[in-house]
Design an enzyme around this catalytic site. Structure first.
Site, short mmCIF file in Angstrom:
data_model
loop_
_atom_site.label_atom_id
_atom_site.label_comp_id
_atom_site.label_asym_id
_atom_site.label_seq_id
_atom_site.Cartn_x
_atom_site.Cartn_y
_atom_site.Cartn_z
N LEU A 103 45.82 45.46 45.05
CA LEU A 103 45.39 46.83 45.32
C LEU A 103 46.38 47.39 46.33
CD1 LEU A 103 41.49 47.03 45.77
CD2 LEU A 103 42.89 48.00 43.94
N ASP A 104 46.83 48.62 46.11
CA ASP A 104 47.80 49.23 47.00
C ASP A 104 47.27 49.28 48.44
OD1 ASP A 104 49.49 49.63 44.89
OD2 ASP A 104 49.05 51.78 44.68
N TYR A 105 48.20 49.38 49.36
CA TYR A 105 47.90 49.44 50.80
C TYR A 105 46.87 50.53 51.10
CZ TYR A 105 48.89 50.14 55.81
OH TYR A 105 48.78 50.28 57.16
N THR A 107 44.75 51.94 48.95
CA THR A 107 43.64 51.94 47.99
C THR A 107 42.56 50.99 48.46
OG1 THR A 107 45.13 52.45 46.14
CG2 THR A 107 42.97 51.53 45.59
N HIS A 192 50.95 50.96 40.61
CA HIS A 192 50.70 52.36 41.00
C HIS A 192 50.33 53.25 39.81
CE1 HIS A 192 52.66 50.86 44.58
NE2 HIS A 192 53.81 50.78 43.98
#
Length: 244
Positions: A103-105, A107, A192
């Site tokens: 999971l993105d930073y 998110t 992303h």
């Protein structure tokens, strides 16, 4: 279940995956009494594995879900010493767990962690098309034409198009309806991807949360809290990938 020898060794805490590969290639590892120097050899739970004649102790598989907060790295460790998702489990879970996918930073939401390399592989391999559902707060209010583009797939980069997504507008946000909340369900996991899809229709993401991964939800967990998966949930995960 069969798994690669170096992965089993790493899960048992012998060394990093790369260091375990070196141990194998240099003749330090035996399987059922025979020296193994070839990478990629598959072993199962009944095989006896020794490193320098000392049997390794295998871990029982464990499964957790974390409500990942925004601003946390999805990684086992970070070279810049930033907080990672594993910091929430430190001194509480003895097994060598790691995140399933990323999971993105910036998110938040559902993140699975396990030491089960087989399930990790099955859940993250593109061919299994595991469902992931997100709630995105976006700039502006997408209309039905915008949403239909997402449902059909949009161009992300040169020669790269997103797969069709299930999408709906949940509500408008703000006094002047300057933002919208969208629910998207994807069946693939490009880097992303949600942000690129919404950029492509002219409604960039302001905030993003994953609310479901392969049928698992955080339920009542606050950001930073976690829980073991229920037996039923683990069983359902294996059933899900078995039928793919």
């Amino acid at each position: 279940m069969n798994d690669r020898l170096q992965k089993v060794m790493a899960h048992a805490g012998i060394a990093s995956r790369r260091a375990c590969e070196t141990l194998i290639e240099t003749g330090h590892v035996r399987v059922n009494g025979s020296v193994v120097t070839t990478l990629g050899v598959k072993v199962n739970n009944s095989d006896r594995i020794e490193v320098d004649r000392v049997p390794i102790k295998r871990e029982s598989p464990v499964y957790f879900v974390l409500n990942k907060p925004k601003g946390i790295i999805t990684s086992v460790k970070d070279e810049k010493y930033r907080k990672t998702v594993l910091d929430y489990f430190k001194h509480k879970v003895p097994e060598r767990i790691y995140p399933v996918g990323r999971l993105d930073y910036d998110t938040s939401g559902v993140l699975l962690l396990t030491n089960d390399g087989n399930l990790d592989y099955l859940l993250t391999h593109p061919k299994h098309e595991i469902k992931k559902t997100y709630i995105a707060k976006v700039d502006g209010i997408p209309d039905e034409k915008d949403l239909d583009r997402l449902r059909k797939g949009v161009k992300l980069e040169k020669n790269i198009k997103s797969a069709p997504a299930d999408v709906k507008l949940l509500k408008k946000v703000g006094d002047n309806d300057q933002s919208g909340l969208i629910e998207l369900t994807l069946h693939e996991g490009k880097n992303h991807e949600v942000k690129k899809m919404l950029n492509a229709i002219g409604h960039p993401v302001e905030k993003l949360k994953r609310i479901n991964f392969a049928g698992i939800e955080v339920e009542n967990l606050e950001p930073g809290q976690w829980r073991p998966l229920k037996k039923r949930e683990v069983r359902d995960l294996f059933e899900l990938v078995k039928n793919r």
